[in-house]
Every structure is written in C-alpha cells, then in structure tokens.
Design an enzyme around this catalytic site. Sequence first.
Site, short mmCIF file in Angstrom:
data_model
loop_
_atom_site.label_atom_id
_atom_site.label_comp_id
_atom_site.label_asym_id
_atom_site.label_seq_id
_atom_site.Cartn_x
_atom_site.Cartn_y
_atom_site.Cartn_z
N PRO A 95 1.06 -0.78 -0.22
CA PRO A 95 0.11 -0.33 -0.21
C PRO A 95 1.14 1.16 -0.08
O PRO A 95 0.50 2.35 -0.35
CB PRO A 95 -1.29 -0.23 1.63
CG PRO A 95 0.08 -0.74 2.51
CD PRO A 95 0.90 -1.98 1.50
N HIS A 128 4.42 -4.75 6.22
CA HIS A 128 5.84 -3.93 6.57
C HIS A 128 6.93 -4.11 5.43
O HIS A 128 6.38 -5.84 5.23
CB HIS A 128 6.28 -4.79 7.90
CG HIS A 128 5.72 -5.93 8.30
ND1 HIS A 128 7.25 -6.90 8.12
CD2 HIS A 128 5.30 -6.25 8.38
CE1 HIS A 128 6.19 -8.42 8.00
NE2 HIS A 128 5.47 -7.90 9.22
N ALA A 129 7.79 -3.94 4.82
CA ALA A 129 8.50 -4.47 4.27
C ALA A 129 9.09 -5.70 4.96
O ALA A 129 9.07 -6.60 5.88
CB ALA A 129 10.05 -3.46 4.50
N GLY A 152 6.38 -1.69 -6.99
CA GLY A 152 6.83 -1.32 -8.08
C GLY A 152 7.93 -2.33 -8.00
O GLY A 152 7.89 -3.77 -7.46
N ASP A 153 9.68 -2.16 -8.04
CA ASP A 153 10.95 -2.76 -8.53
C ASP A 153 10.97 -3.69 -7.08
O ASP A 153 11.31 -4.58 -7.29
CB ASP A 153 11.31 -2.49 -9.45
CG ASP A 153 11.57 -1.92 -10.82
OD1 ASP A 153 9.97 -2.54 -11.25
OD2 ASP A 153 11.97 -0.59 -11.23
N GLY A 154 10.66 -3.21 -6.41
CA GLY A 154 11.28 -3.01 -4.96
C GLY A 154 10.27 -3.92 -4.06
O GLY A 154 10.28 -5.27 -3.56
N GLY A 195 4.70 1.28 -8.95
CA GLY A 195 5.36 1.92 -8.68
C GLY A 195 6.28 3.38 -8.15
O GLY A 195 5.46 3.93 -8.88
N SER A 196 7.28 3.72 -8.08
CA SER A 196 8.38 4.66 -8.44
C SER A 196 9.04 4.70 -9.49
O SER A 196 9.16 5.73 -10.95
CB SER A 196 9.18 5.20 -7.65
OG SER A 196 8.38 4.86 -6.08
N1 LIG Z 1 3.77 -2.60 4.71
C1 LIG Z 1 4.89 -1.93 3.97
N2 LIG Z 1 5.36 -1.03 4.73
C2 LIG Z 1 6.66 -0.84 4.59
N3 LIG Z 1 7.51 -1.38 2.87
C3 LIG Z 1 6.91 -1.96 2.76
C4 LIG Z 1 5.16 -2.63 2.79
N4 LIG Z 1 5.26 -3.46 1.76
C5 LIG Z 1 5.88 -4.05 1.02
N5 LIG Z 1 7.16 -2.96 1.27
C6 LIG Z 1 8.62 -2.67 0.74
O1 LIG Z 1 8.44 -1.29 0.31
C7 LIG Z 1 9.60 -1.04 -0.47
C8 LIG Z 1 9.42 -0.26 -2.01
O2 LIG Z 1 7.84 -0.89 -2.28
P1 LIG Z 1 7.60 -0.53 -4.02
O3 LIG Z 1 9.17 -1.64 -4.92
O4 LIG Z 1 6.63 -1.30 -4.01
O5 LIG Z 1 7.80 1.09 -4.59
P2 LIG Z 1 9.05 1.85 -5.07
O6 LIG Z 1 9.96 2.05 -4.76
O7 LIG Z 1 8.05 3.04 -4.60
O8 LIG Z 1 8.57 1.38 -6.47
P3 LIG Z 1 9.88 1.18 -7.41
O9 LIG Z 1 10.49 0.27 -6.76
O10 LIG Z 1 9.45 1.13 -9.19
O11 LIG Z 1 10.93 2.67 -7.36
C9 LIG Z 1 9.65 -2.50 -1.11
O12 LIG Z 1 11.49 -2.89 -1.56
C10 LIG Z 1 8.88 -3.57 0.31
O13 LIG Z 1 9.26 -4.47 0.51
C1 LIG Z 2 19.26 15.19 -18.15
C2 LIG Z 2 18.35 14.20 -18.30
C3 LIG Z 2 19.24 13.35 -17.74
C4 LIG Z 2 18.10 12.14 -18.14
C5 LIG Z 2 18.41 10.35 -17.45
C6 LIG Z 2 17.97 9.55 -16.93
C7 LIG Z 2 18.17 8.13 -17.06
C8 LIG Z 2 17.60 7.64 -16.26
C9 LIG Z 2 17.74 5.95 -16.90
C10 LIG Z 2 16.93 5.22 -15.59
C11 LIG Z 2 17.61 3.71 -15.32
C12 LIG Z 2 16.15 2.83 -14.28
C13 LIG Z 2 17.36 1.38 -13.92
C14 LIG Z 2 15.96 1.27 -12.98
C15 LIG Z 2 16.50 0.91 -11.64
C16 LIG Z 2 15.82 -0.37 -10.74
O1 LIG Z 2 16.13 -1.54 -10.92
C17 LIG Z 2 15.50 1.24 -9.55
C18 LIG Z 2 14.20 0.29 -8.67
O2 LIG Z 2 12.97 0.71 -9.62
N1 LIG Z 2 15.17 2.35 -9.82
C19 LIG Z 2 15.89 3.21 -9.61
O3 LIG Z 2 17.15 3.09 -8.48
C20 LIG Z 2 15.76 4.83 -9.46
C21 LIG Z 2 16.93 5.33 -10.53
C22 LIG Z 2 16.47 6.77 -11.27
C23 LIG Z 2 17.02 7.75 -12.08
C24 LIG Z 2 16.89 8.59 -11.76
#
Ligand SMILES: Nc1ncnc2c1ncn2[C@@H]1O[C@H](COP(=O)(O)OP(=O)(O)OP(=O)(O)O)[C@@H](O)[C@H]1O
Ligand SMILES: CCCCCCCCCCCCC/C=C/[C@@H](O)[C@H](CO)NC(=O)CCCCC
Length: 500
Positions: A95, A128-129, A152-154, A195-196
């Site tokens: 969430p 939780h994580a 997300g990826d995490g 995710g992000s």
């Molecule tokens: N209920 C929770 N409370 C806090 N952390 C959590 C919970 N559930 C999962 N997590 C942790 O949150 C972390 C980040 O989550 P998630 O990858 O979904 O989002 P994000 O970091 O915003 O996106 P991205 O990984 O795409 O950049 C994960 O590593 C996961 O272990």
């Molecule tokens: C002047 C403009 C220059 C712009 C350059 C942009 C280059 C972006 C490349 C992005 C590559 C992402 C690789 C993915 C990594 C994921 O496993 C990881 C978890 O979600 N995200 C980050 O570490 C987050 C990494 C965030 C990077 C910004």
Amino acid sequence: HCQISGLDVIEGIIAVEETEFNKKQRNTGKWQKMAKPHAFTVYYVKKARNHRWRCSDVTFWCVDEHLCNQWIQALKELLEMQKSRPKQLLVYINPYGGRRQGKRIYEQKVAPLFSLASISTDVVITEHANHAKDNLFEVNINKYDGVVCVGGDGMFSEVMHGLIGRMQKDSGIDQNNPKAPLVQCNIRIGIIPAGSTDCICYSTVGIIDPVTSALHIIVGDCQPLDVSSVHHNNTFLKYSVSLLGYGFYGDILKDSEKKRWMGPMRYDYSGFKTFLSHHYYEGTISFQPARHTLGSPRDKDSCRTGCYICKKSEQQLAEQHKERGLKREEDEEEWKVIKGKFLAINAVNMSCACPRSPKGLSPAAHLADGSADLILVRKCSRFDFLRYLVRHTNQDDQFDFSFVDVYRVKSFQFTSKLSEDNESNVTDIGKKRFGQFCRDHPACCCNSANSTWNCDGETLDSSAIEVRVHCQLMKLFARGIEENCKGEDADSQSSVEQLL
Ligand SMILES: Nc1ncnc2c1ncn2[C@@H]1O[C@H](COP(=O)(O)OP(=O)(O)OP(=O)(O)O)[C@@H](O)[C@H]1O
Ligand SMILES: CCCCCCCCCCCCC/C=C/[C@@H](O)[C@H](CO)NC(=O)CCCCC
Ligand SMILES: [Ca+2]
C-alpha cells in the site's frame, strides 16, 4: 501475431457470459423483432496504441435458445482448454509503493477483471517490508498458479526473493554457495505496476498500465527472465533482475531513500544532486564474457516477443540440464580484468527501459539470454557525463563515447580500491588520513569512500561482490515487448476484432 487462426481468437478471449436482456446496453432495434431473443457476450482483449491492452466486449443475438447455449458451451470449453491460464492467484499489495495507490489500483482496475475471468484470489495487503517475502516461505505454494505483486520494482524483488528462496530451500540448495546450480522457479509472477520506476514491468510489457498487466496475467502469458545472484565472501546477498549499479545509481538510491516521502520525485531530486557531486570510484572489475549468446550490446535490434536469441539460450539451457554431471564447464573460462576510476558501473539483465528512459540503460539487452550487459562509465567531465545521460532519452547511441565501455557477460566480480588496500594490509597512514579528509569534504570528486550497490532499487551492504547470471531462473506473466504491427501509430487489431 497479426494472423487469424482459431487458436489466436481463443487466446484473446477473456470470458464468455450469457447476456441478460434487461442489462443490455445497446438497443439497435434488431432484436426487438425477435419473438424471444437470446444472447451471449464475449469479453476480449483489444490492443490499443503503445502496447496498451483493454477489455472490450461484443454481444451476439439469436432467436434459438439451444443454439445460443451451444455457442456459450463451446466457447467456454475452448477457454477451459487454455491450460496456461491461471485459476488461483496469490496477490500481495504494497500500500506504500510509488504514489501509495496500490490498493485502489488493485480494487478498482484489476480485481473486477480477475473476477470476470473466473480467477480466484487470496489477497495479502502487506503490513511491513519483507512481509510478502517471509509469507512466501510459509504458504502452501502448490495451491497457486501464480503470484501477483502490486507495487514497484522493490515489491517485485521481494516476491521474487520469496519464491526463488522457497524453491531452493525445498530442493535443499544452499543459496550461500555462489556456484550452486539454482533450481528454476516455475510459478509465474505477475506485476501490477504501482511503484516509482516500474522498470521490470515497462521492460517486459512495454507500458506501465495496470489493466494491460492484468490482461497479460489473465491470458496466461509466460516470459522467462534471467536472474543474477550476488554474493560476498561466500555469503548470499541478493538476486537482481534489472539494475546492479555502483557509483551514480548507487549514490542516487542511497540519497533518495531518505526522501521516500517525496514519492517518485525523490529520484529526480537525488539524481540532480548526485549528478552535481560527480563522484568517481576506483576499483577492479573482472568478468567472464558471455560467449554462448548470439547477440551483442551494440546490436541495433532489441529483444522482442518470441526473441530468437532468447529461444536459442533456452535450447542451450535444456541441453546443459541433460548433460549436467558429465562435464564441469565454465569455471576454467577466461576472465578479463579492468582496473580504473569509474563514475558508474552498471550491470543490467534487461534493457531497464522505463518512462524516464524509454530505450533503457542497454537497449539491446535480452530478457532471457543468460547474460547481463556490463556498462563501465569511466571518469570524465560533468559535461560529457551529462551528454551520456541525455542519450538515454533520445535515439543517439549512449555507448558511442570514448569513456564508456560495454560488455556482455555471464559473471563478474568487483572490488573497490579501498577494500583492496585494506585487505592487502596497507598501513599507509597518509593514505588513511587522506581518505578521512575526502569523506569530510564530499565536494571533492576523488572520492576515497566507497559507493554502494543499487540492486533493483535496494542498497547492498558490501561493495565487493561476486555476480552470476542464471539463465531463465524465473518466469513472468508477460510476453516481452511486441513488435508493432504495420503502421507504428495505428491501433493494431486483435485477432478477435479481425474475425469480427
Ligand atoms: N507495508 C509495507 N510497509 C513498508 N514497506 C513496505 C511494505 N510493503 C512492502 N514494502 C517495501 O517497500 C519497498 C518499496 O516498494 P515498491 O517497490 O513497491 O515501491 P517504490 O520503491 O516506490 O517503487 P520502485 O521500486 O519501482 O522504484 C519494497 O522494497 C518493499 O519491501
Ligand atoms: C538530463 C536528463 C538525463 C536523464 C537521464 C535519465 C536516465 C534514467 C535511467 C533510468 C534507469 C533506471 C534503471 C532502473 C532501476 C531500478 O532497478 C530501480 C528500482 O526501481 N530504480 C532506481 O534505482 C531509480 C533510478 C532513478 C534514476 C534517475
Ligand atoms: Ca539477459
């Protein structure tokens, strides 16, 4: 994929239902002339622009009740025969991922589609994580045809660690042994992006869209994925499927974790800050080139649905499994050693395409060829590094710089100069003092502190690591990015629509 065959049409059908007339949406007048109309509705996948899938429907009418029921029955039987479709799924929702919309996205966009497709679900909202990861070691996993992660990826990484870890535990494999041949995980994972970065979803589906991803799960797609194992001193640290990054991406991540409250924006903030700091790190990279795969990181063609390079690796893997025990391969193979000062060391198992960089860190990397692309960005000026970064966002070749090298590898090791010096018992007080000086003055680019590894968005505790690519260790509910049919921009018709 643009051909019509009976099988293609069934593949695109989500559900078939008898239509109740009082619920009928369209009133064309045709059926009103019928004495007693009967109808059924077919829900199907409609392919839209940019790899987006939607659920569409069409209703068929007839006067003959028996004929209508025969059609419904026949279509339902054909759907039943689609053995790759999941019936029972275990769903984990984070969430707090991304913009904290995971629960809403699942309930509003995904759950109604699963219910339409008669998929039963057990839903866990994480508290939780590591909740999902730990839970996967306890559940009766054989009950499920797949695991879905909403986040997300995490979050994906957590579910993957749970599943792969569980598989190895059940098979008596010691994950701490870096040379242990790992057991493949046949339970597919579906990613509902919330995710992000959502790089794994973008690189395997071509779009960040929860409905599209839900439909790929429903039709039972299967995409094998390479997984890298990361060890330090015979201790297992983590698995990685997207980016293992030291220097630039490690520093961004470390800084951004303190800014989680900013949501996805934290990466832009920390990215800018890290770019300005312009730290480089000294170390040694040793790697084994991937000689088994047909491609190269400088190829113009990228990995797409049905990729022949990944298929070839799949065949080789099957042969290896047959031959296992007959010969000890690989360990004797050559190692290349590179020492230097690096702004970034990136090892990617897939292109790492994401909305920030639609072609990714290595546009020609393959999802399932048993290799990773190792990108070494040496010390260069801020201006050159900016030129390198900008090329991730346009059509220019980001490897066409004298300070960038890229290799396709099956394993690699890294040690930072700092740990080498410590390990070789160098008691050079001057050096240590200098190290302290630089740590106290972060503006100094000749950084003598270590960076950290960014492993799919999580930081690793050790800078010295040993990495191996495990070909097709796991599978996703996806099919890779589809080649566009004919006109790039035109909406491509699904087989169901062409038949209609
Ligand atoms: N209920 C929770 N409370 C806090 N952390 C959590 C919970 N559930 C999962 N997590 C942790 O949150 C972390 C980040 O989550 P998630 O990858 O979904 O989002 P994000 O970091 O915003 O996106 P991205 O990984 O795409 O950049 C994960 O590593 C996961 O272990
Ligand atoms: C002047 C403009 C220059 C712009 C350059 C942009 C280059 C972006 C490349 C992005 C590559 C992402 C690789 C993915 C990594 C994921 O496993 C990881 C978890 O979600 N995200 C980050 O570490 C987050 C990494 C965030 C990077 C910004
Ligand atoms: Ca790969």
